[in-house]
Design an enzyme around this catalytic site. Structure first.
Site, PDB file in Angstrom:
ATOM      1  N   ASP A  55       9.528   3.303   1.205  1.00 14.29           N
ATOM      2  CA  ASP A  55       8.366   4.064   1.673  1.00 14.29           C
ATOM      3  C   ASP A  55       8.244   3.908   3.193  1.00 14.29           C
ATOM      4  O   ASP A  55       7.710   2.922   3.682  1.00 14.29           O
ATOM      5  CB  ASP A  55       7.104   3.537   0.960  1.00 14.29           C
ATOM      6  CG  ASP A  55       5.843   4.258   1.407  1.00 14.29           C
ATOM      7  OD1 ASP A  55       5.904   5.055   2.359  1.00 14.29           O
ATOM      8  OD2 ASP A  55       4.779   4.005   0.800  1.00 14.29           O
ATOM      9  N   LYS A 100       2.775  10.994   7.552  1.00 20.68           N
ATOM     10  CA  LYS A 100       2.176  10.511   8.812  1.00 20.68           C
ATOM     11  C   LYS A 100       2.834  11.107  10.066  1.00 20.68           C
ATOM     12  O   LYS A 100       2.516  12.217  10.449  1.00 20.68           O
ATOM     13  CB  LYS A 100       2.157   8.996   8.827  1.00 20.68           C
ATOM     14  CG  LYS A 100       1.223   8.456   7.734  1.00 20.68           C
ATOM     15  CD  LYS A 100       0.671   7.080   8.004  1.00 20.68           C
ATOM     16  CE  LYS A 100      -0.500   6.806   7.081  1.00 20.68           C
ATOM     17  NZ  LYS A 100      -0.284   5.730   6.120  1.00 20.68           N
ATOM     18  N   TYR A 119       0.859  -1.190   0.000  1.00 20.72           N
ATOM     19  CA  TYR A 119       0.000   0.000   0.000  1.00 20.72           C
ATOM     20  C   TYR A 119       0.889   1.231   0.000  1.00 20.72           C
ATOM     21  O   TYR A 119       1.700   1.419   0.908  1.00 20.72           O
ATOM     22  CB  TYR A 119      -0.945   0.040   1.205  1.00 20.72           C
ATOM     23  CG  TYR A 119      -1.790   1.291   1.183  1.00 20.72           C
ATOM     24  CD1 TYR A 119      -2.876   1.403   0.321  1.00 20.72           C
ATOM     25  CD2 TYR A 119      -1.471   2.394   1.976  1.00 20.72           C
ATOM     26  CE1 TYR A 119      -3.625   2.564   0.247  1.00 20.72           C
ATOM     27  CE2 TYR A 119      -2.220   3.563   1.910  1.00 20.72           C
ATOM     28  CZ  TYR A 119      -3.293   3.641   1.052  1.00 20.72           C
ATOM     29  OH  TYR A 119      -4.029   4.802   0.980  1.00 20.72           O
TER      30      TYR A 119
HETATM   31  C1  LIG Z   1      -0.653   5.823   4.583  1.00 22.08           C
HETATM   32  C2  LIG Z   1       0.424   5.434   3.670  1.00 22.08           C
HETATM   33  C3  LIG Z   1       0.643   6.120   2.459  1.00 22.08           C
HETATM   34  C4  LIG Z   1      -0.263   7.210   1.981  1.00 22.08           C
HETATM   35  O1  LIG Z   1      -0.194   8.333   2.799  1.00 22.08           O
HETATM   36  P1  LIG Z   1      -1.388   9.401   2.747  1.00 22.08           P
HETATM   37  O2  LIG Z   1      -0.876  10.529   3.588  1.00 22.08           O
HETATM   38  O3  LIG Z   1      -2.578   8.733   3.341  1.00 22.08           O
HETATM   39  O4  LIG Z   1      -1.586   9.789   1.337  1.00 22.08           O
HETATM   40  C5  LIG Z   1       1.731   5.736   1.686  1.00 22.08           C
HETATM   41  N1  LIG Z   1       2.528   4.736   2.067  1.00 22.08           N
HETATM   42  C6  LIG Z   1       2.354   4.062   3.215  1.00 22.08           C
HETATM   43  C7  LIG Z   1       3.308   2.965   3.586  1.00 22.08           C
HETATM   44  C8  LIG Z   1       1.287   4.368   4.049  1.00 22.08           C
HETATM   45  O5  LIG Z   1       1.076   3.672   5.171  1.00 22.08           O
END
Ligand SMILES: *Cc1c(COP(=O)(O)O)cnc(C)c1O
Length: 429
Positions: free
Chosen positions: A240, A269, A148
């Site tokens: 990521d 986040k 994701y």
């Molecule tokens: C939540 C998340 C995203 C997306 O971030 P948003 O701020 O919700 O767009 C991308 N990569 C990972 C691993 C995530 O957990």
């Protein structure tokens, strides 16, 4: 005479708001929140909730932290926003300096955006254009099954296919999905990648934990081996850390479990402690230099209105300052230890399958003998039962997890654990 019908916040909300990841027709319990303080959220009735999912994994130090609030307030009265093309400011520069000091040494430049998805979009564009600027077109991208990376189109493309992405499938670009590495499959992964090395623009992955897929965990050692192979093959790596960054895994970054270094990293986040929206993409000198040119066409043509917003920057500076404090680091250790103790109790429970933990993240599968629709049903029931008891735990399918803010006390954690065990007993098959 006009009759004024007083309507509550819930009803007004229903009249005008459309909520994320929510089937509005069946959403019957949207809770109006008026205040947040530390671990707790308070609704209009004065009921308090323990926010043990850190409000979708963003809150690090608890809600309405006075120090972060003060820094934002001061910045708000000094410089609230300035165009970041052609201009710069102290908070962005300081934040870049501070962040780069904590990251793998090859990380060299910081590109700002607004959220995790945009941080991923920027990373993908950097990799594709990196090849383009050198006169190559690389068409393939590698990602893990169940990944994701966000909800914008590029981020959806590199995310595992699910009913979330189904309506858009024909519009998503080509991505090769590979298994997460383990002790047995490294060789077959290498063979698979070897077939197409020259066409691969990049490999994107969530290190150690696949969050949205249900807190699926895999070993640092196995990832490291795969990264070594990609490095040898000259495949660019995007790590990521939107979820894993800023202490969640027990170390400041998942990168600190690895000896190999990615070319690009993504953050959001916890970056601002969960107070202001902001995304960051960092990259190595080599990536940056592929755009450094007298040729205008080699520019990275990407930017958002609020790039490097000063308020978000000072929020991140303040949050990182708090994060590096001895007390916070001790709290992270304490939560990790308490989690691993609880894991032993959990693994004895007949309703629990695959209990797992890394640092402050704890997860397990709720076992049922029934099919997936039953999972959804039971997920909703479990969610409501926890809410009833004043605990916010939002299952991912049949996966229950805790991602608490670091301010949670050991007593509060024990209360949460106790409730989990009671609820598991209540839902015994
Ligand atoms: C939540 C998340 C995203 C997306 O971030 P948003 O701020 O919700 O767009 C991308 N990569 C990972 C691993 C995530 O957990």
């Amino acid at each position: 005479m006009n009759t004024i019908t007083p309507i509550n916040l819930q009803e007004r909300d229903k009249a005008v708001n459309w909520h994320p990841y929510t089937q509005m027709k069946t959403a019957d319990n949207i809770i109006p929140i008026v205040k947040g303080k530390g671990l707790y959220l308070y609704d209009t009735e004065g009921k308090q909730y323990m926010d043990v999912v850190s409000s979708w994994w963003v809150t690090l130090h608890g809600h309405s932290h006075p120090y972060i609030a003060q820094r934002i307030f001061e910045q708000l009265n000094t410089l609230e926003q300035v165009i970041f093309a052609g201009f710069t400011h102290e908070p962005a520069t300081q934040l870049s300096e501070n962040l780069l000091k904590l990251l793998p040494h090859n990380q060299n430049k910081v590109f700002y955006s607004d959220n995790g998805s945009t941080a991923v979009e920027v990373a993908l564009k950097m990799c594709i254009q990196y090849a383009h600027n050198q006169g190559k077109e690389k068409t393939k991208i590698l990602a893990f099954k169940n990944a994701y990376h966000g909800d914008t189109f590029g981020a959806m493309s590199v995310s595992g296919k699910s009913y979330w992405t189904k309506p858009f499938e024909s519009r998503l670009f080509e991505v090769i999905f590979i298994d997460t590495p383990n002790a047995e499959n490294l060789e077959s992964l290498q063979l698979q990648i070897n077939e197409m090395t020259d066409e691969v623009a990049c490999f994107i992955y969530e290190p150690l934990v696949q969050g949205a897929a249900g807190m699926l965990m895999y070993k640092a050692e196995d990832l490291n081996n795969l990264m070594t192979f990609c490095r040898q093959q000259g495949i660019l790596m995007i790590q990521d850390e939107v979820f894993t960054g800023f202490g969640r895994t027990g170390k400041l970054f998942a990168a600190h479990y690895l000896t190999e270094q990615p070319d690009i990293m993504c953050f959001s986040k916890g970056l601002t402690g969960g107070t202001m929206p902001m995304g960051v993409t960092t990259c190595s000198k080599e990536i940056y230099e592929a755009f450094w040119s007298d040729d205008k066409h080699k520019t990275l043509f990407h930017g958002h209105s609020f790039t490097a917003n000063p308020l978000a920057c000072v929020a991140a500076l303040a949050s990182m300052e708090l994060l590096l404090k001895k007390d916070t680091q001790m709290n992270i250790k304490r939560i990790s230890q308490q989690h691993s103790e609880f894991l032993k109790a959990l693994s004895q429970h007949p309703q629990v399958e695959n209990p797992r933990q890394i640092g402050t993240i704890l997860a397990f599968d709720f076992k049922t003998g029934h099919g997936t629709s039953y999972f959804n049903e039971i997920g909703k029931k479990l969610y409501n039962e926890f809410l009833e008891r004043g605990i916010i735990m939002r299952p991912l399918g049949n996966v229950l997890y805790l991602v608490p803010p670091y301010c949670i006390s050991s007593e509060e954690l024990d209360i949460v654990y106790q409730n989990i065990l009671e609820i598991l007993d209540q839902f015994k098959n």
